[in-house]
Enzyme design. Structure first.
Site, PDB file in Angstrom:
ATOM      1  N   HIS A   1      21.068 -26.702   3.992  1.00 28.86           N
ATOM      2  CA  HIS A   1      19.832 -27.390   4.393  1.00 28.86           C
ATOM      3  C   HIS A   1      19.671 -28.656   3.556  1.00 28.86           C
ATOM      4  O   HIS A   1      19.686 -28.586   2.334  1.00 28.86           O
ATOM      5  CB  HIS A   1      18.611 -26.487   4.181  1.00 28.86           C
ATOM      6  CG  HIS A   1      18.519 -25.360   5.164  1.00 28.86           C
ATOM      7  ND1 HIS A   1      17.323 -24.918   5.656  1.00 28.86           N
ATOM      8  CD2 HIS A   1      19.465 -24.603   5.750  1.00 28.86           C
ATOM      9  CE1 HIS A   1      17.533 -23.922   6.501  1.00 28.86           C
ATOM     10  NE2 HIS A   1      18.832 -23.704   6.566  1.00 28.86           N
TER      11      HIS A   1
ATOM     12  N   TYR B   1       6.998 -25.158   4.716  1.00 26.60           N
ATOM     13  CA  TYR B   1       5.960 -24.632   3.817  1.00 26.60           C
ATOM     14  C   TYR B   1       4.629 -25.184   4.332  1.00 26.60           C
ATOM     15  O   TYR B   1       4.442 -26.407   4.348  1.00 26.60           O
ATOM     16  CB  TYR B   1       6.197 -25.111   2.383  1.00 26.60           C
ATOM     17  CG  TYR B   1       7.405 -24.480   1.707  1.00 26.60           C
ATOM     18  CD1 TYR B   1       8.695 -24.942   1.957  1.00 26.60           C
ATOM     19  CD2 TYR B   1       7.246 -23.423   0.810  1.00 26.60           C
ATOM     20  CE1 TYR B   1       9.803 -24.364   1.336  1.00 26.60           C
ATOM     21  CE2 TYR B   1       8.345 -22.843   0.184  1.00 26.60           C
ATOM     22  CZ  TYR B   1       9.619 -23.315   0.451  1.00 26.60           C
ATOM     23  OH  TYR B   1      10.704 -22.734  -0.165  1.00 26.60           O
TER      24      TYR B   1
ATOM     25  N   PRO C   1       7.446 -16.520  -5.410  1.00 27.62           N
ATOM     26  CA  PRO C   1       8.585 -16.953  -4.590  1.00 27.62           C
ATOM     27  C   PRO C   1       8.455 -18.349  -3.983  1.00 27.62           C
ATOM     28  O   PRO C   1       9.401 -18.842  -3.378  1.00 27.62           O
ATOM     29  CB  PRO C   1       8.654 -15.882  -3.494  1.00 27.62           C
ATOM     30  CG  PRO C   1       7.307 -15.266  -3.442  1.00 27.62           C
ATOM     31  CD  PRO C   1       6.728 -15.389  -4.813  1.00 27.62           C
TER      32      PRO C   1
ATOM     33  N   LYS D   1      13.027 -19.641  -6.700  1.00 30.15           N
ATOM     34  CA  LYS D   1      13.821 -19.798  -7.924  1.00 30.15           C
ATOM     35  C   LYS D   1      14.338 -18.490  -8.539  1.00 30.15           C
ATOM     36  O   LYS D   1      15.246 -18.518  -9.386  1.00 30.15           O
ATOM     37  CB  LYS D   1      12.969 -20.507  -9.010  1.00 30.15           C
ATOM     38  CG  LYS D   1      12.724 -21.956  -8.731  1.00 30.15           C
ATOM     39  CD  LYS D   1      13.961 -22.784  -9.028  1.00 30.15           C
ATOM     40  CE  LYS D   1      13.872 -24.196  -8.529  1.00 30.15           C
ATOM     41  NZ  LYS D   1      14.695 -24.495  -7.376  1.00 30.15           N
TER      42      LYS D   1
HETATM   43  P1  RFL Z   1      16.850  -7.174  -9.247  1.00 30.83           P
HETATM   44  O1  RFL Z   1      17.386  -7.803  -8.029  1.00 30.83           O
HETATM   45  O2  RFL Z   1      15.490  -6.622  -9.242  1.00 30.83           O
HETATM   46  O3  RFL Z   1      17.896  -6.032  -9.653  1.00 30.83           O
HETATM   47  C1  RFL Z   1      17.595  -5.053 -10.627  1.00 30.83           C
HETATM   48  C2  RFL Z   1      18.419  -3.822 -10.331  1.00 30.83           C
HETATM   49  O4  RFL Z   1      18.216  -2.873 -11.376  1.00 30.83           O
HETATM   50  C3  RFL Z   1      18.021  -1.590 -10.803  1.00 30.83           C
HETATM   51  N1  RFL Z   1      17.265  -0.768 -11.762  1.00 30.83           N
HETATM   52  C4  RFL Z   1      17.824   0.168 -12.542  1.00 30.83           C
HETATM   53  N2  RFL Z   1      19.085   0.607 -12.634  1.00 30.83           N
HETATM   54  C5  RFL Z   1      19.336   1.613 -13.535  1.00 30.83           C
HETATM   55  N3  RFL Z   1      18.361   2.179 -14.298  1.00 30.83           N
HETATM   56  C6  RFL Z   1      17.084   1.761 -14.229  1.00 30.83           C
HETATM   57  N4  RFL Z   1      16.141   2.306 -14.996  1.00 30.83           N
HETATM   58  C7  RFL Z   1      16.775   0.713 -13.320  1.00 30.83           C
HETATM   59  N5  RFL Z   1      15.630   0.077 -12.989  1.00 30.83           N
HETATM   60  C8  RFL Z   1      15.941  -0.824 -12.046  1.00 30.83           C
HETATM   61  C9  RFL Z   1      17.284  -1.854  -9.508  1.00 30.83           C
HETATM   62  O5  RFL Z   1      17.449  -0.784  -8.598  1.00 30.83           O
HETATM   63  C10 RFL Z   1      17.959  -3.151  -9.030  1.00 30.83           C
HETATM   64  O6  RFL Z   1      19.064  -2.888  -8.198  1.00 30.83           O
HETATM   65  O7  RFL Z   1      16.918  -8.192 -10.489  1.00 30.83           O
HETATM   66  P2  RFL Z   1      17.894  -9.419 -10.825  1.00 30.83           P
HETATM   67  O8  RFL Z   1      19.339  -8.999 -10.737  1.00 30.83           O
HETATM   68  O9  RFL Z   1      17.384  -9.987 -12.077  1.00 30.83           O
HETATM   69  O10 RFL Z   1      17.697 -10.462  -9.630  1.00 30.83           O
HETATM   70  C11 RFL Z   1      16.453 -11.097  -9.443  1.00 30.83           C
HETATM   71  C12 RFL Z   1      16.239 -11.422  -7.961  1.00 30.83           C
HETATM   72  O11 RFL Z   1      16.438 -10.239  -7.212  1.00 30.83           O
HETATM   73  C13 RFL Z   1      14.843 -12.010  -7.693  1.00 30.83           C
HETATM   74  O12 RFL Z   1      14.490 -12.919  -8.696  1.00 30.83           O
HETATM   75  C14 RFL Z   1      14.765 -12.721  -6.322  1.00 30.83           C
HETATM   76  O13 RFL Z   1      14.880 -11.806  -5.266  1.00 30.83           O
HETATM   77  C15 RFL Z   1      13.463 -13.492  -6.192  1.00 30.83           C
HETATM   78  N6  RFL Z   1      13.281 -14.136  -4.881  1.00 30.83           N
HETATM   79  C16 RFL Z   1      13.916 -15.332  -4.571  1.00 30.83           C
HETATM   80  N7  RFL Z   1      14.760 -15.893  -5.446  1.00 30.83           N
HETATM   81  C17 RFL Z   1      15.442 -17.031  -5.095  1.00 30.83           C
HETATM   82  O14 RFL Z   1      16.224 -17.532  -5.933  1.00 30.83           O
HETATM   83  N8  RFL Z   1      15.298 -17.645  -3.871  1.00 30.83           N
HETATM   84  C18 RFL Z   1      14.452 -17.118  -2.937  1.00 30.83           C
HETATM   85  O15 RFL Z   1      14.384 -17.644  -1.837  1.00 30.83           O
HETATM   86  C19 RFL Z   1      13.701 -15.955  -3.283  1.00 30.83           C
HETATM   87  N9  RFL Z   1      12.864 -15.395  -2.388  1.00 30.83           N
HETATM   88  C20 RFL Z   1      12.462 -13.544  -3.921  1.00 30.83           C
HETATM   89  C21 RFL Z   1      12.257 -14.213  -2.670  1.00 30.83           C
HETATM   90  C22 RFL Z   1      11.850 -12.313  -4.158  1.00 30.83           C
HETATM   91  C23 RFL Z   1      11.046 -11.749  -3.185  1.00 30.83           C
HETATM   92  N10 RFL Z   1      10.480 -10.497  -3.477  1.00 30.83           N
HETATM   93  C24 RFL Z   1      10.712  -9.374  -2.640  1.00 30.83           C
HETATM   94  C25 RFL Z   1       9.935 -10.259  -4.776  1.00 30.83           C
HETATM   95  C26 RFL Z   1      11.455 -13.672  -1.714  1.00 30.83           C
HETATM   96  C27 RFL Z   1      10.830 -12.449  -1.972  1.00 30.83           C
HETATM   97  C28 RFL Z   1       9.915 -11.897  -0.909  1.00 30.83           C
HETATM   98  C1  PHB Z   2      13.236 -16.618   2.066  1.00 31.92           C
HETATM   99  O1  PHB Z   2      13.947 -17.064   2.985  1.00 31.92           O
HETATM  100  O2  PHB Z   2      13.106 -15.400   1.852  1.00 31.92           O
HETATM  101  C2  PHB Z   2      12.498 -17.565   1.190  1.00 31.92           C
HETATM  102  C3  PHB Z   2      12.686 -18.924   1.352  1.00 31.92           C
HETATM  103  C4  PHB Z   2      11.990 -19.808   0.542  1.00 31.92           C
HETATM  104  C5  PHB Z   2      11.115 -19.322  -0.407  1.00 31.92           C
HETATM  105  C6  PHB Z   2      10.939 -17.956  -0.582  1.00 31.92           C
HETATM  106  C7  PHB Z   2      11.638 -17.072   0.225  1.00 31.92           C
HETATM  107  O3  PHB Z   2      10.417 -20.192  -1.175  1.00 31.92           O
END
Ligand code: RFL
Ligand code: PHB
Length: 388
Positions: A72, A200, A292, A296
């Site tokens: 994008h 957005y 979100p 980041k």
């Molecule tokens: P995770 O992905 O939460 O992984 C942690 C893992 O640890 C496990 N765990 C355990 N395992 C063993 N023993 C325990 N006691 C444990 N406790 C937990 C869990 O089961 C899991 O598998 O952390 P990590 O690796 O630091 O990664 C972080 C990312 O997942 C997170 O920051 C992103 O998803 C945030 N996020 C976005 N980030 C972006 O860079 N671009 C995006 O577009 C974006 N959109 C989003 C998002 C997060 C969202 N939600 C659901 C919060 C959109 C959404 C809606």
């Molecule tokens: C997504 O596609 O899940 C998404 C995209 C942009 C954002 C957050 C989430 O800022």
């Protein structure tokens, strides 16, 4: 069992760290509480910065992302019934890629399993021990049997609700937090993308976001009360709300389709420092959370473990602890920048209950400023693509 690096959590941070260490001949064991099927199906992030793509490509796990991810070059800001394009590439020379986090997870799991990694799923009772010594260990239960790993280092990649951060020795620990009092209602929709680029949208009824997953699946979000429940939202009510918030003068409309997943998340900012205590380190969501809006979170998780892998390579390759000792300071520089941008984007786009009429006008003036000033648009674009 003994290993060099024990990693808790198989999210993007834990899996990528384990893979980067493997590429440098460093052994690790990854402990994950959920099943492989579960982590490969959890829908989360979508937007990858160029720097994240570079790290994944250089680590040899970017082939599917390059083939299937969508590049994008811009995003749109919608408000006051109009859409305004921010040309990311013209303003910064960079772009972002939309490639779902669970696909990144699948690619990393496949790479770890192809290398016969010690990647244990469905472990329970994970606990850290001797965290203040040079011989930390982790106990856990796997397939009904209690076990313990002794390691040189323990890395907590277990997300915000994990066990690692609470097990870090407390002295000197400082937590920074902000709760926004609002949530995002996220849906997955079976239909063609409504827009080629992310939109957005700011509206008096609250924020909305148009994103995509594949050519046949859309990812849409709208601001909601974090205490609300998905059962309160029929499909008709969701579409009515989205159409209202996205109403515009050029006749563009969001494509409807079958909604096959609904969830609500709460928006918060959080940083816990330091990210190291002796031989225990934190990376990714275990140490920090962003709302979100700036997309980041996963990018920060990737950059944390990239730094940490370099520190561990220096330790094992050259006997130098400099990289590891400098980890918190180096990681925090980027983390605070992303915290700032995510807070700013959230404040710019959401409708807050305690907004005064004056604050509402200031928000609208700021949006006008961003889309009409090249300097402001460039500032947004630089932060969005991660050019810092
Ligand atoms: P995770 O992905 O939460 O992984 C942690 C893992 O640890 C496990 N765990 C355990 N395992 C063993 N023993 C325990 N006691 C444990 N406790 C937990 C869990 O089961 C899991 O598998 O952390 P990590 O690796 O630091 O990664 C972080 C990312 O997942 C997170 O920051 C992103 O998803 C945030 N996020 C976005 N980030 C972006 O860079 N671009 C995006 O577009 C974006 N959109 C989003 C998002 C997060 C969202 N939600 C659901 C919060 C959109 C959404 C809606
Ligand atoms: C997504 O596609 O899940 C998404 C995209 C942009 C954002 C957050 C989430 O800022």
């Amino acid at each position: 069992m003994r290993t060099q690096v024990a990693i808790i959590g198989a999210g993007p941070a834990g899996l990528l760290l384990s893979h980067l260490l493997h590429l440098n001949g460093i052994e690790s064991v990854v402990l994950e509480s959920r099943s492989q099927a579960d982590i490969e199906a959890t829908i989360r992030a979508g937007v990858l910065e160029q720097g994240t793509m570079d790290i994944l490509n250089n680590a040899g796990v970017g082939a599917r992302m390059q083939a299937e991810g969508a590049l994008h070059h811009g995003i749109e800001l919608a408000f006051g019934g109009k859409r305004h394009r921010i040309d990311l590439t013209e303003l910064t020379g960079k772009a972002i890629t939309v490639y779902p986090q669970h696909e990144v997870i699948k690619d990393l799991v496949a790479a770890r399993q192809a290398a016969q990694a010690q990647l244990l799923f469905e472990v329970s009772n994970v606990a850290l021990h001797d965290t203040d010594t040079t011989k930390p260990s982790v106990s856990y239960v796997h397939r009904g049997e209690a076990a313990r790993i002794e390691a040189d280092f323990v890395i907590g990649c277990d997300g915000f609700h994990g066990v690692s951060r609470p097990a870090m020795p407390a002295p000197g620990r400082q937590d920074f937090e902000r709760n926004y009092g609002c949530g995002w209602f996220g849906i997955l929709v079976e239909s063609a993308p409504s827009s080629e680029e992310l939109i957005y949208a700011q509206h008096d009824r609250g924020f909305a976001l148009i994103s995509t997953r594949t050519p046949t699946v859309q990812r849409l979000y709208f601001q909601c009360d974090p205490a609300d429940h998905v059962d309160n939202w029929s499909d008709d009510r969701i579409w009515a709300e989205l159409h209202t918030r996205l109403e515009n003068s050029d006749g563009w409309r969001v494509n409807e389709g079958r909604i096959f997943q609904k969830n609500i998340i709460s928006l918060r900012s959080y940083v816990s420092t330091p990210m190291q205590a002796g031989r225990v380190f934190l990376a990714g969501d275990s140490a920090h959370i962003v709302p979100p809006t700036g997309a980041k979170g996963m990018n920060l998780a990737v950059s944390d473990v990239h730094l940490l892998a370099q520190g561990l390579e220096q330790f094992y390759g050259k006997g130098s602890e400099a990289g590891l000792q400098g980890y918190t300071a180096a990681a925090l520089k980027r983390i605070w920048r992303a915290e700032y941008f995510s807070w700013w984007m959230t404040s710019l786009m959401h409708n807050f209950e305690d907004f005064t009429p004056f604050q509402r006008q200031m928000q609208r003036a700021e949006l006008d400023f961003v889309v009409n000033s090249r300097a402001m648009a460039t500032a947004l674009a630089e932060n969005y693509v991660g050019a810092f």
